[in-house]
Design a protein around this motif. Structure first.
Motif: not given
Length: 109
Positions: A17-28
């Motif tokens: 149930d791990a999560i991977i993604g992209y965070d636009p405010p942090l740009r990472t």
């Protein structure tokens, strides 16, 4: 912010149930896995600082350096993550001059 469920393995355990993604405010890109024994935060949490992982390979290498792995990602998921980041490219950073101007405007209303 994008969030996709993946499986992270390492140190003799597995988190389906791990999560991977992209965070636009942090740009990472970021990775969250394994419940912490004491807090509500994940025990493994990479990508909490601005521009920490601008490429999926960088995130993958950081996970491996800590004894974890999340590869291989499906081609479809890899493409979605790359598209999530691509959609963010060209947007002004929140902390830049535009961001400061917007903050001043919102305070004066």
């Amino acid at each position: 912010m994008s969030r996709y469920t993946i499986t992270v393995t390492g140190q003799g355990r597995q988190d389906p149930d791990a999560i991977i993604g992209y965070d636009p405010p942090l740009r990472t890109y970021f990775l969250q896995a394994f419940p912490h024994d004491v807090t509500d935060d994940p025990a493994l949490w990479l990508g909490t600082c601005g521009h920490a992982f601008e490429r999926l390979d960088d995130l993958h290498h950081a996970a491996i350096a800590r004894g974890y792995d999340f590869m291989p990602l499906t081609p479809e998921l890899s493409m979605r993550l790359i598209e999530d980041r691509a959609a963010d490219i060209g947007r002004p950073e929140r902390g830049g001059s535009l961001g400061r101007a917007l903050k001043r405007l919102s305070r004066s209303e």
